[in-house]
Design an enzyme around this catalytic site. Structure first.
Site, short mmCIF file in Angstrom:
data_model
loop_
_atom_site.label_atom_id
_atom_site.label_comp_id
_atom_site.label_asym_id
_atom_site.label_seq_id
_atom_site.Cartn_x
_atom_site.Cartn_y
_atom_site.Cartn_z
N ASP A 208 37.80 110.17 42.98
CA ASP A 208 36.98 108.81 42.73
C ASP A 208 36.38 108.01 43.80
O ASP A 208 36.29 106.77 43.97
CB ASP A 208 37.89 108.04 42.12
CG ASP A 208 38.68 108.35 40.96
OD1 ASP A 208 37.86 108.62 39.96
OD2 ASP A 208 39.98 108.28 40.80
N HIS B 51 31.79 111.92 37.26
CA HIS B 51 30.89 111.58 38.52
C HIS B 51 30.11 110.56 37.82
O HIS B 51 29.00 111.03 37.06
CB HIS B 51 30.22 112.97 38.93
CG HIS B 51 31.11 113.64 39.72
ND1 HIS B 51 30.79 114.90 40.48
CD2 HIS B 51 32.63 113.41 39.94
CE1 HIS B 51 31.76 115.21 41.03
NE2 HIS B 51 33.01 114.57 40.94
#
EC number: 6.3.4.4
Length: 432
Positions: free
Chosen positions: A14, A42
């Site tokens: 992340d 993503h």
């Protein structure tokens, strides 16, 4: 000569890899996924429009880029079709620009069922998987019983293999986990309905990459998750099921390790983690809550809240060792705006008093570890969207410089917002 660059997460995932991949793809001809599956989201924001990619490489949004999925990726036909449909509905040409290794293991419904059954059985001790069947699919690969993309070329042989493996899974699901069995015919029909589409995109990824390198083309390898979640080098057992480190490029795409020119480690200006597992700098106070709020720290795929903490240079030093990181891209610098002080963890204090400069390997070795912090002045100015490093507050620049000093790696890219234009490239990885 072309350059081959790896972009990977240097923390627990992340970190903002998708945006940086998208930013740099205007320089490349190929973008390659080499590990993981559709468990990694993503998030890209371009001209204010949000796109979340889970399986297809982020380069798909650049029409001159060819995207490759290497053998190290576990591929869900259902997830692939859904993502292709979402992109094609927006006019993005996917089928002519996406190529897949026939050696990719398939994720099928029994993998998902097993994932959920195991997590439910573990209760409070669960790993914290995304429940998308990633781990069970990798298990099948290692056990040499799994179905692969190449098996889709022969319906009869596929059906025979599927029957055998489904009997194996259903016995466990029904008799041990007291869960429902997975239907053979529905599984077969659903996969065969999209088999021709998938096999139409099959390519020899290794040969394509070798030719691209010899032709002088720029290649970008897009990592998923983060270094500290690596199956071998992460906080085991609270890890993912693939090699998230740079070594995964060689095994997961068939690209020789001597051919890599630059490894870009993506780091947040602080740290986050999803799910269980050690997290030495985790904050349980208002500061942690404020970082989570300002950083919008919720998983792109799962929606789960992320745990937040100060920057951990100890864990990062381990990531540098594992990946031979050439330079960092620091994201979400703007999230730290407004704090009176900011902290960097520079060492760990063990329960016996020993001081560690590098993170332990197994999760059990993190028990009782205390962070040793350096505290620095914060900054009140707004850095969101700043694109000139000289316009950053002095305290902010000092913070970045100190991270460079305690890790020994330069920060080559700074990100101050989610859009691709909200970025400062101090040293271009493809020109380095």
């Amino acid at each position: 000569m072309g350059k081959s660059v790896v972009i990977l997460g240097a923390q627990w995932g992340d970190e903002g890899k998708g945006k940086i991949v998208d930013l740099l793809t205007d320089r490349v001809k190929y973008v390659v996924r080499y590990q993981g599956g559709h468990n990694a989201g993503h998030t890209l924001i371009i001209n204010g429009e949000k796109t979340v990619l889970r399986l297809i490489p982020s380069g798909i949004l650049r029409e001159n880029v060819t995207c490759l999925i290497g053998n190290g990726v576990v591929l869900s036909p259902a997830a692939l079709m859904q993502e292709m449909g979402e992109l094609e509905s927006r006019g993005i040409n996917v089928r002519e620009r996406l190529l897949i290794s026939e050696a990719c293991p398939l994720i099928l419904p029994y993998h998902v069922a097993m994932d959920h059954a195991r997590e439910a059985a573990l209760g409070k001790n669960k790993i914290g998987t995304t429940g998308r069947g990633i781990g069970p699919a990798y298990e099948d690969k290692v056990a040499r019983r799994g179905l692969r993309v190449g098996d889709l070329f022969n319906r009869e042989a596929f059906a025979e293999k599927l029957k055998t493996i489904l009997d194996y899974y259903n016995f466990q699901l029904v008799n041990y986990y007291k869960a429902e069995a997975v239907d053979f015919q529905k599984t077969l029909d659903d996969v065969m309905a999209v088999a021709d589409i998938i096999t139409g995109m099959v390519a020899d990824v290794t040969t394509m990459l070798d030719k691209a390198r010899k032709n002088g083309d720029n290649i970008l390898f897009e990592g998923a998750q983060g270094t500290m979640l690596d199956i071998d080098h992460g906080t085991y057992p609270f890890v993912t099921s693939s090699n998230t480190t740079a070594g995964g490029v060689a095994t997961g795409a068939g690209f020789g390790p001597r051919n890599l020119d630059y490894v870009l480690g993506i780091i947040k200006a602080y740290c986050t983690r999803v799910g269980g597992g050690p997290f030495t700098t985790e904050l349980f106070d208002e500061v942690g809550s404020e970082i989570a709020r300002k950083g919008n720290e919720f998983g792109a795929v799962t929606g789960r809240p992320r745990r937040c903490g100060w920057f951990d240079a100890v864990a990062i030093r381990r990531a540098i060792q594992l990946n031979s990181i050439s330079g960092f891209c620091m994201t979400k610098l703007d999230v730290l705006d407004g704090f009176d002080e900011v902290k960097i963890c520079v060492a760990y204090k063990m329960p016996n008093g020993d001081i560690l400069d590098y993170a332990p390997l197994a999760a059990k070795d993190w028990e009782g570890v205390e962070p040793i912090y350096e505290t620095m002045p914060g900054w009140k100015e707004n850095t969101f969207g700043v694109t000139d490093v000289n316009q950053l507050p002095e305290a902010c620049r000092n913070y970045v410089k100190r991270i460079e000093e305690v890790t020994g790696v330069p920060v080559d890219i700074l990100s101050t917002g989610p859009d691709r234009v909200e970025t400062m490239i101090l040293r271009d990885p493809f020109a380095a």
